[in-house]
Each structure stands twice: as C-alpha cells, then as structure tokens.
Design a protein around this motif. Structure first.
Motif, PDB file in Angstrom:
ATOM      1  N   LYS A 237       8.663   2.672  -3.951  1.00 49.30           N
ATOM      2  CA  LYS A 237       7.490   1.883  -4.320  1.00 49.30           C
ATOM      3  C   LYS A 237       6.931   1.165  -3.100  1.00 49.30           C
ATOM      4  O   LYS A 237       5.714   1.084  -2.925  1.00 49.30           O
ATOM      5  CB  LYS A 237       7.904   0.879  -5.405  1.00 49.30           C
ATOM      6  N   LEU A 238       7.834   0.662  -2.268  1.00 49.52           N
ATOM      7  CA  LEU A 238       7.381  -0.004  -1.037  1.00 49.52           C
ATOM      8  C   LEU A 238       6.597   0.964  -0.164  1.00 49.52           C
ATOM      9  O   LEU A 238       5.545   0.627   0.386  1.00 49.52           O
ATOM     10  CB  LEU A 238       8.589  -0.526  -0.242  1.00 49.52           C
ATOM     11  N   ILE A 239       7.125   2.174  -0.077  1.00 46.97           N
ATOM     12  CA  ILE A 239       6.457   3.183   0.756  1.00 46.97           C
ATOM     13  C   ILE A 239       5.078   3.513   0.203  1.00 46.97           C
ATOM     14  O   ILE A 239       4.076   3.504   0.934  1.00 46.97           O
ATOM     15  CB  ILE A 239       7.298   4.480   0.801  1.00 46.97           C
ATOM     16  N   ASN A 240       5.025   3.765  -1.079  1.00 41.82           N
ATOM     17  CA  ASN A 240       3.767   4.170  -1.685  1.00 41.82           C
ATOM     18  C   ASN A 240       2.723   3.079  -1.650  1.00 41.82           C
ATOM     19  O   ASN A 240       1.558   3.333  -1.365  1.00 41.82           O
ATOM     20  CB  ASN A 240       4.005   4.629  -3.121  1.00 41.82           C
ATOM     21  N   ALA A 241       3.162   1.868  -1.941  1.00 37.71           N
ATOM     22  CA  ALA A 241       2.212   0.761  -1.946  1.00 37.71           C
ATOM     23  C   ALA A 241       1.682   0.542  -0.531  1.00 37.71           C
ATOM     24  O   ALA A 241       0.494   0.310  -0.328  1.00 37.71           O
ATOM     25  CB  ALA A 241       2.880  -0.504  -2.474  1.00 37.71           C
ATOM     26  N   SER A 242       2.595   0.644   0.457  1.00 39.02           N
ATOM     27  CA  SER A 242       2.150   0.440   1.838  1.00 39.02           C
ATOM     28  C   SER A 242       1.156   1.516   2.235  1.00 39.02           C
ATOM     29  O   SER A 242       0.145   1.235   2.884  1.00 39.02           O
ATOM     30  CB  SER A 242       3.354   0.489   2.787  1.00 39.02           C
ATOM     31  N   ARG A 243       1.460   2.745   1.872  1.00 37.95           N
ATOM     32  CA  ARG A 243       0.560   3.835   2.216  1.00 37.95           C
ATOM     33  C   ARG A 243      -0.823   3.580   1.607  1.00 37.95           C
ATOM     34  O   ARG A 243      -1.849   3.703   2.254  1.00 37.95           O
ATOM     35  CB  ARG A 243       1.121   5.149   1.697  1.00 37.95           C
ATOM     36  N   PHE A 244      -0.813   3.173   0.366  1.00 38.34           N
ATOM     37  CA  PHE A 244      -2.079   2.901  -0.313  1.00 38.34           C
ATOM     38  C   PHE A 244      -2.838   1.759   0.353  1.00 38.34           C
ATOM     39  O   PHE A 244      -4.036   1.845   0.609  1.00 38.34           O
ATOM     40  CB  PHE A 244      -1.811   2.570  -1.777  1.00 38.34           C
ATOM     41  N   VAL A 245      -2.115   0.694   0.639  1.00 31.78           N
ATOM     42  CA  VAL A 245      -2.771  -0.452   1.267  1.00 31.78           C
ATOM     43  C   VAL A 245      -3.430  -0.022   2.565  1.00 31.78           C
ATOM     44  O   VAL A 245      -4.598  -0.337   2.824  1.00 31.78           O
ATOM     45  CB  VAL A 245      -1.755  -1.591   1.519  1.00 31.78           C
ATOM     46  N   PHE A 246      -2.712   0.728   3.376  1.00 34.94           N
ATOM     47  CA  PHE A 246      -3.275   1.072   4.678  1.00 34.94           C
ATOM     48  C   PHE A 246      -4.328   2.181   4.629  1.00 34.94           C
ATOM     49  O   PHE A 246      -5.157   2.278   5.518  1.00 34.94           O
ATOM     50  CB  PHE A 246      -2.157   1.360   5.684  1.00 34.94           C
ATOM     51  N   MET A 247      -4.269   2.971   3.550  1.00 38.26           N
ATOM     52  CA  MET A 247      -5.353   3.923   3.336  1.00 38.26           C
ATOM     53  C   MET A 247      -6.664   3.169   3.211  1.00 38.26           C
ATOM     54  O   MET A 247      -7.724   3.650   3.597  1.00 38.26           O
ATOM     55  CB  MET A 247      -5.122   4.676   2.024  1.00 38.26           C
ATOM     56  N   ASN A 248      -6.572   1.994   2.665  1.00 29.95           N
ATOM     57  CA  ASN A 248      -7.772   1.195   2.420  1.00 29.95           C
ATOM     58  C   ASN A 248      -8.016   0.125   3.473  1.00 29.95           C
ATOM     59  O   ASN A 248      -8.835  -0.753   3.293  1.00 29.95           O
ATOM     60  CB  ASN A 248      -7.646   0.530   1.050  1.00 29.95           C
ATOM     61  N   LEU A 249      -7.246   0.215   4.523  1.00 33.15           N
ATOM     62  CA  LEU A 249      -7.357  -0.805   5.553  1.00 33.15           C
ATOM     63  C   LEU A 249      -7.848  -0.226   6.877  1.00 33.15           C
ATOM     64  O   LEU A 249      -7.786  -0.875   7.909  1.00 33.15           O
ATOM     65  CB  LEU A 249      -5.984  -1.477   5.771  1.00 33.15           C
ATOM     66  N   GLU A 250      -8.325   1.028   6.796  1.00 31.65           N
ATOM     67  CA  GLU A 250      -8.693   1.687   8.043  1.00 31.65           C
ATOM     68  C   GLU A 250      -9.794   0.945   8.782  1.00 31.65           C
ATOM     69  O   GLU A 250      -9.792   0.874   9.998  1.00 31.65           O
ATOM     70  CB  GLU A 250      -9.107   3.137   7.767  1.00 31.65           C
TER      71      GLU A 250
ATOM     72  N   TYR B  49       2.863   0.765  10.325  1.00 37.31           N
ATOM     73  CA  TYR B  49       1.541   0.205  10.003  1.00 37.31           C
ATOM     74  C   TYR B  49       1.200  -1.116  10.682  1.00 37.31           C
ATOM     75  O   TYR B  49       0.053  -1.370  10.996  1.00 37.31           O
ATOM     76  CB  TYR B  49       1.432  -0.017   8.488  1.00 37.31           C
ATOM     77  N   PHE B  50       2.175  -1.975  10.843  1.00 35.32           N
ATOM     78  CA  PHE B  50       1.845  -3.338  11.278  1.00 35.32           C
ATOM     79  C   PHE B  50       1.950  -3.549  12.776  1.00 35.32           C
ATOM     80  O   PHE B  50       1.304  -4.418  13.336  1.00 35.32           O
ATOM     81  CB  PHE B  50       2.760  -4.347  10.573  1.00 35.32           C
ATOM     82  N   LYS B  51       2.818  -2.733  13.404  1.00 33.96           N
ATOM     83  CA  LYS B  51       3.143  -2.977  14.804  1.00 33.96           C
ATOM     84  C   LYS B  51       1.910  -3.135  15.696  1.00 33.96           C
ATOM     85  O   LYS B  51       1.877  -3.997  16.560  1.00 33.96           O
ATOM     86  CB  LYS B  51       4.023  -1.818  15.295  1.00 33.96           C
ATOM     87  N   LYS B  52       0.889  -2.305  15.437  1.00 29.29           N
ATOM     88  CA  LYS B  52      -0.262  -2.337  16.347  1.00 29.29           C
ATOM     89  C   LYS B  52      -1.006  -3.667  16.308  1.00 29.29           C
ATOM     90  O   LYS B  52      -1.661  -4.041  17.270  1.00 29.29           O
ATOM     91  CB  LYS B  52      -1.206  -1.166  16.087  1.00 29.29           C
ATOM     92  N   ASN B  53      -0.876  -4.399  15.228  1.00 26.43           N
ATOM     93  CA  ASN B  53      -1.550  -5.699  15.143  1.00 26.43           C
ATOM     94  C   ASN B  53      -0.623  -6.883  15.383  1.00 26.43           C
ATOM     95  O   ASN B  53      -1.072  -7.975  15.678  1.00 26.43           O
ATOM     96  CB  ASN B  53      -2.165  -5.887  13.759  1.00 26.43           C
TER      97      ASN B  53
END
Length: 802
Positions: A585-598, A702-706
């Motif tokens: 769930k953590l993986i999927n939610a993160s993927r979804f969040v970042f899909m929408n955070l481009e 996902y987060f490292k770059k920021n």
RNA sequence: GGGCCUAUAAGCUAGUGGCAAACUGACUCGUUUACACCGAGUAUUCCCAGGUUCGAUCCCUGGUAGGCCCACCA
C-alpha cells in the motif's frame, strides 16, 4: 521504482546502500544529544532465532527513532566466552574439551568463532538492525578480557571479591561451580522411600566403645523418608522438630544409619516439618541448601562422599553415579528389609540451566563477589532506573530480596577469561596480576612469590561469562575511548535475564563507578507459538531466516511491532501478510502521489485550500501522538496509529477527496499537491523506525531530489509546528469540520452500498443546512469524492442519477 | 505457599467511569486514470460474584482460569 516489489532485491540493495554510505556510523560530533544503547550481545550459536528477531527489532525501533531525533551510540557485540560456546565448538568440531589441553581448546574456539561469527552477524544486518557494526566487541576479545580482569582486580582491591572453600552449587555434568541465577526448575519423578533407622538408647555417658551394651539395649526404630538414599553414607544428623511430641524422647539419642551402620545424633531443629514425611529429617552433606545451613548451624562435620564428576567417592558404591548409586542402595536396603514404604512422587528439583542436569552441593574453593550485604543498595539502584514496563522492576526487587548467596564467579572451564591470580606453592600467598600486563593467562606466565621467592602456580579457573557481560557498557565505551559514558540511555533485554544480566550489570557499575549503568531498561517478551514457548525440544521453532526469505525484514519487523513491550507475542503468519500488504500500500500510494506531482515545484502555495490545511492538521496531530509513543517506548501504539492513519485517513479518504481536483487540473491543485507531498513524507518518517527498508526505498526514489538528507534515517524527525500555524484553538475547531465531512462521506457510501450501487455512481446529495453551513468551503471536495452532480440543502438524502 | 502479569468478537489485539473498536476470517455489494495484496457495507463481544457510583467492560474486594518469577525438594 519497479511495478512489482521484489523484497529480496530491494532490501539487499538498500542494505548495500546503508553500508556503503555508512549511514549508521557513530559520529560523536553529529548534532544532538547522544542516545546510548547497551546492545545485548547475542550468544554465538550459529543462527539468529526468532526471539532475537523479535526483541532486536523492538530495540531497533527505539534506536532509529532516536537517531532521527539526535545522535545514537549503538554498538554491536557477541557473547562467546562461556559454556554455550564450548558446547557449540564441541558439537560442531566433534571434540571433547576435557580431552584437550586448555591452550589447544581455546585456540580451536577462537578459530571457529572467527569462521562462524560473520555469518551469524549477517542475520542481524539482514533484519535491518542499525548498529554501528564497526563498534564491535566479543566478550572474549582482548578489550573484554582486559576490562573483565581489571574489574576482578579492582573489586579484589575493594575487598568485594573473596575466595572461600564452601559447599557451592555444582553441576557434575559440566563439572563446574555455578551461580544461583543459573538454576532452573525441573519436574522429576522420584521414589520417596521410608527407611528404618535404629535408635540407640545411648546417653551422653555412653559411647560406642560399649558396643556390647548398646547391642543389648532396647532399640527403637524411627522412620525417615527420603528421595536421596544414595547420600545415606553422608548422613551427619537426624532432625526432629522441638515441638514434635512424638519424638521428644529421642532427642539426644543416636540413630543408626541403615546399611552403613554408623551413628548420628538426633537433634532438635525448627526446620524439621512435622507434617512432611514422617516428621523426621535426615541431614546429609549435601542433599540441598538446607543441609548446608543445618550443618553450619549445628557445627557438624560434613562427610565428603561425592566427587566432582558426580560419582560416589569410596565404599561399596565407589564409582557409581548418583542415580546408579541410588538404585543400588535402594536394592540393598530392600534386601536388608530396611524399607518400610516406597512411593512414586513427582517433585521439583534444581537443574543447571545450560545442560538440564541435576545440581549437587560440593565443597570446593571458589571466588565470590559480595552482594548479600548490599541488597538494600542494589534495590535502591534499581529504583533509580526507569523500567519499561514498570512492573519489571518488581521482578528485579524480588530477585534481590530472595538472594541467599554471594555471587559465585569462578568456573572450572577451559574456555573463558582467566582469573588473573597466582598462588605461591609454599606460603599460599595470592599474587595478583599487574594492571599493565592485562589481559593475562596465569597458566602461560610464570610468577614468583614476592615473599618467599618460590614459584607460584597460576589459577586454573576462569570467570563466569556473566562476570564479563556485566561490563558491556564499559567494554563498548572503551572502544570509542570513553566518548560515551555511564549511565547509558538504554539497556534493552528480555525478562528472563533480569536476574542475571541486568542484575549483575547494576552490581558492577555500582561497585566500579558508583552509578547506575543506564537510565532506562526496556524489557521484551518472548515469542510463542500457539501459546507455547518455542523450543527446539518441542520442535515448534520458526526460523527467522525463512520468514525473511518469504516476507522480508520490514514485514518481520512490522509483526514484531505488534506486541506491547514486555509481553509475549504469538507468532502468526497472517501478521506477516498484513505487513506485506502494508508495504504494498505504501508503494502504491507513493507511486500515485508522485504520478500527480510531476509538475509540483515543492513550494508551499500562498493559500492552502481549507480541506488540505485541515488534513495537514491531522498529520500534525499524528506526529505529536506518535512522537510521544516512541518517547515512552510504546512502539506498538506508534505503529498502530501510523498504520491506521495512513490507510484510512490518507488513502481511503484524503486521496479519494483530492483525486479529481488533481486529475482535472481544478483550482487548488497546488494546494493538494503540497499537502500530499508533506503528508506522505511525514507518514514515511513516522513509520521509518519500524519499516526501514521500504521507507528508504520510497525516500530515495521520490523524495531524495528535493530533500537534503542522504537517508531517511538521518533525516529529522517530523515536528509539529510545520503545519499547525496560527491560532491553535480555531484550527482544532475547524478540524472537527473535517471529521464532519468524513461523516457525510461515510453516510453516502453506506447509502450507495445499501442500494447496491457502485461507489462512483452519480448522485444528487441533500444535506442539512447546518451541515451545509459547516462544511461550506469544502463543498467542491464533497462533490468530487461522492461523485455528486449537485449538493442541495435539505434533509439528508442520496438521489441516484440514472 | 509468596510476588507479578493477563482475561474484550471465531482468531489476534486496541481502548474508555456514560452509544465498545481495528485487523484477520465470514457474509453482501462494488471495481475502466495508485492498489483485486483493492474499496464500501453487515453480523457477532467486555471471565464470574459482590461493592463504590446516577451510571462500571474500566475503580475496589473476592473468586476462577492462564502465564511468568521465586520458594517448596527430607
């Protein structure tokens, strides 16, 4: 990140990353207070067992939490200097220590340990235990030997160590003295035999030279029940209770020991229980601890009948082991018609915890550390320490109160830390090692007596392993040259060794430094399977290596976090599955969040939408609560709260609410993006101590770059102020608006479910004016999440649009 | 015999002096822009007795059962 999560692959990749970047390296210059941990050194036994994976995970939660809050000193050690190691080597190398010279055997032990220890430690690394493995000690290495021997010398100097010939607990199987703490109970079936003793009507004037007279004297018989007839030859007296009228007239007379035909005095003593057996008690040297006391009290002469190997020393039964002798003596008694009654009883006997064999009392010369006269002080020390859970202190206190002997620290073993003394052959002077020559093996170094200049003989005994492991704080501190001092912040350990490891460590730091060794103790429980303690003999063992293989370390840790501190936890496969699902769930939610955070720039928008702000207030509340949980060592509650929040609040509600706003590029998109980014990051951080691998994977992906921190585990623990700005009270009031909105959403879902409609079926929603006014600024969100084409004021109603 | 801990749904567990809850399982329904390893919903419950209280699953007393530590070892 790959679509399918390959646990093995990802976890080993992350582990390599941690090792390469030295994420867990202790650096005293790192900012923040040092949280120091007196890591339990596991006994090298070949493999980590499930109990280890359970308790080490629990301490690691605390370590990781504190690392994110500041700085952590978290060394790693292995305990490999005692009997268990000897046994392991004997078993794996198929040798007998007894048949080898001491030097030869020690060499083999050290060599074997070198071979097997790295693999053994690897299991801890795979579990994600975040020790600095470079700060490593073994309880047999040079540093440990030095500190342990030094401790002996120091305590000797303070007159807290003494040598004494005394009937001590002895394990005939291991052929060594043992300590009170090493006793275990075992239920055993025994034959309780009632024997005939003749009473000789001797008075003080008469004695055995008038044998003829005595023979003619009227001989009474008394009956004595015993489970240990093999000790008859060591009988030194017979006790009756002074209040016991039945035997009053026998007191002062002598009893003749059956089969052996020597006489012993009949004495009055309170310890004879009138109710038990026949009310007459025979005292042997030594059947049990009361015999030891009784013999001292009445100043009787002990008879030595048992050798160190547990065999009868001489007489008709010479060379027989205790149990064989018992059988033989009983047969002979039977033949002679001296047994009146025999019955099978089941009673509890003391056995040695390492081998499970019955212990005996033998008079040998042993070294002791004084503790009996320090009970009050030791309890006082215990009180200064915070115990988690609190009631574990009681166990400590009970143990200290129940102590009956000083701490016996010498062992007749080959493999161990030598006691650094010599004895003069001539005058028996004790010669101590010089501090500068430590560590030292007195068998390897020749010394001369300073008094009579004769050769001195090295002490052959070694120190008990607890005498060394009670110094783990000092041993670990010494590796970093004293950068970390006593008291440590934390001692994590299991409850079965409160009476040993915790207790002995408290003694040593009191005697050496007049301090408590640590401010806090966290006590873990055991792992059970269907309510039973796991043990090899029962065959109900779960291998953590297999669990790691199938579910991964995060899932195993997730399971370990489900039990409260101090409580036993039943192993349940389904808990591992739950953990695995959570990872997913953590993986999927993160993927979804970042899909929408481009297209998200990372900045906080000038104005946050009300619902987003309220969501972040919820996150703040979570941070506050979870932080307190970890601070109180309540990792299970911390886990539960994060899990619940993430699944329900974050995924099922908030994500559903903002989905459309982001998909459809509606107004307030940046606001939702900001809330998603920060909400997710904080949730990850809050669960990172418990699930270090997946959180790191997501952070790196996902987060490292920021974010500036190299690892999520070195990032700062979330703080509340981030989001809760302005007037706190009004935020909380508004917060209830959020709950109100959720209420309405739940009601709508219920209606849809009742009507067997899909969750995204289109509706027209009617809500009351009060509700409408309250959540007025969130109507758009309500429409999005319920897929309402319109929200009207009025009585609550869900109209389905065809 | 002494001390300590525990008792909540079929299972494992939270929790509270005032409508008892999560997860697993069961049952019903739903799934097209993260996830079917999913979503929504339904049913079932505070070991026994007494006391304190307007009100006790929660506090007190006693009992029962289970666990741990200690003592018992004639």
């Amino acid at each position: 990140m790959a679509n399918k999560y390959n646990v093995q692959e990802v976890e080993s990749k992350i582990r390599e990353f941690w090792e390469k970047k030295k994420i867990y390296k202790f650096d005293k210059k790192r900012k923040g207070e040092i949280y120091s941990i007196d890591t339990p050194p596991p006994t090298v036994s070949g493999k980590m067992h499930i109990g280890h994976s359970f308790s080490y995970s629990q301490q690691d939660f605390i370590a990781r939490f504190n690392r994110m809050k500041g700085n952590v000193f978290y060394p790693f050690g292995t305990d490999d200097n005692g009997l268990p190691t000897e046994r392991l080597i004997e078993k794996t190398k198929k040798v007998k220590s007894k048949n080898m010279s001491r030097a030869e055997f020690i060499k083999l032990c050290l060599k074997t340990l070198k071979e097997i220890t790295p693999d053994f430690i690897d299991d801890w690394k795979k579990l994600g235990i975040s020790c600095d493995y470079d700060i490593y000690y073994s309880t047999i290495d040079e540093n440990s030997r030095k500190i342990s021997q030094n401790s002996f010398l120091e305590l000797y100097g303070k007159e807290l160590v003494y040598k004494k010939e005394f009937p001590t607990l002895w394990c005939p199987d291991c052929q060594t003295a043992i300590a009170q703490a090493e006793l275990e109970d075992k239920e055993e079936n025994s034959l309780f035999s009632t024997l005939k003793f003749k009473v000789m009507s001797s008075s003080s004037e008469e004695n055995s030279k008038n044998a003829e007279d005595l023979k003619n004297a009227k001989a009474n018989t008394i009956l004595i029940a015993t489970t240990r007839p093999e000790l008859l030859s060591a009988c030194v007296a017979v006790f009756v209770n002074p209040k016991d009228k039945r035997y009053k007239k026998l007191v002062g007379k002598k009893a003749k020991v059956p089969l052996f035909d020597f006489e012993v005095p009949i004495l009055e003593d309170e310890s004879a229980d009138m109710e038990k057996g026949t009310g007459v008690l025979m005292i042997c040297s030594y059947g049990d601890r009361f015999d030891v006391d009784a013999i001292n009290r009445h100043k009787l002469d002990a008879k030595l009948v048992l050798g160190k190997d547990g065999k009868i020393l001489d007489g008709d039964y010479e060379g027989l082991k205790v149990k064989q002798a018992r059988k033989q003596v009983l047969e002979d008694l039977d033949k002679a018609g001296l047994i009146v009654d025999k019955k099978e009883i089941s009673h509890v006997v003391n056995v040695h915890d390492k081998c499970g064999n019955c212990i005996e009392f033998l008079t040998t010369e042993q070294w002791f550390i004084k503790i009996l006269d320090k009970k009050n002080e030791l309890i006082k020390q215990g009180k200064k320490i915070k115990w988690y859970p609190e009631y574990m202190f009681k166990r400590y206190e009970n143990w200290v109160n129940g102590l009956e002997w000083d701490w016996s620290i010498s062992r007749e073993r080959h493999f161990g830390i030598p006691i650094p003394v010599w004895y003069c052959d001539d005058c028996n002077e004790i010669i101590l090692a010089d501090k500068k020559e430590l560590p030292v093996d007195p068998l390897q170094i020749k010394k001369k007596c300073p008094k009579c200049k004769k050769n001195a003989k090295g002490e052959e005994k070694v120190l008990d392993t607890w005498a060394t492991s009670s110094l783990t704080p000092q041993i670990a501190s010494n590796i970093v040259k004293g950068d970390v001092k006593l008291p440590y912040s934390l001692r994590p350990q299991a409850h079965d060794i409160i009476r040993t490891w915790a207790f002995y460590t408290i003694i040593k730091s009191l005697y050496h430094e007049n301090k408590i060794p640590w401010d806090n103790v966290m006590v873990s429980g055991f792992v059970t399977l269907k309510g039973e303690k796991m043990s090899k003999s029962k065959g109900n063992v779960i291998q953590p290596q297999e669990v790691l293989e199938n579910y991964g370390a995060d899932a195993l840790r997730f399971w370990a976090a489900s039990s409260k501190l101090g409580e036993d936890l039943d192993y349940q496969e389904k808990d591992l599955i739950t953990g695995k699902k959570f990872i997913n769930k953590l993986i999927n939610a993160s993927r979804f969040v970042f899909m929408n955070l481009e297209d998200f720039n990372g900045k906080r928008p000038k104005k946050l939408e009300v619902i987003d702000e309220l969501f972040l207030v919820k996150v703040d509340e979570l941070i506050k609560s979870v932080t307190e949980r970890f601070e109180n060592y309540e990792y299970s509650k911390a886990k539960m709260e994060v899990e619940k929040f993430f699944w329900n609040m974050f995924c099922d509600n908030y994500l559903e609410i903002v989905k459309k706003r982001i998909y459809q590029n509606k107004k307030g998109k940046e606001s939702a993006q900001y809330a998603l980014y920060n909400g997710l990051l904080n949730v990850l951080k809050l669960i990172a101590p418990i699930m270090p691998f997946i959180t790191e994977e997501i952070y790196q992906t996902y987060f490292k770059k920021n974010e500036k921190d190299e690892s999520i585990h070195l990032s700062e623990w979330p703080v509340v102020s981030l989001l809760l700005k302005g007037n706190k009270d009004s935020k909380i009031a508004e917060n209830s608006k959020f709950d109100k909105l959720i209420d309405i959403i739940v009601k709508v879902r219920q209606k849809k479910s009742d009507n067997k409609k899909s969750m995204n079926s289109e509706i027209v929603l009617h809500i009351s004016k009060k509700e409408y006014d309250e959540i007025g600024d969130m109507i758009e969100d309500l429409k999005d999440v319920t897929n309402a084409v319109e929200v009207k004021e009025g009585r609550f109603k869900v109209e389905f649009v065809e």
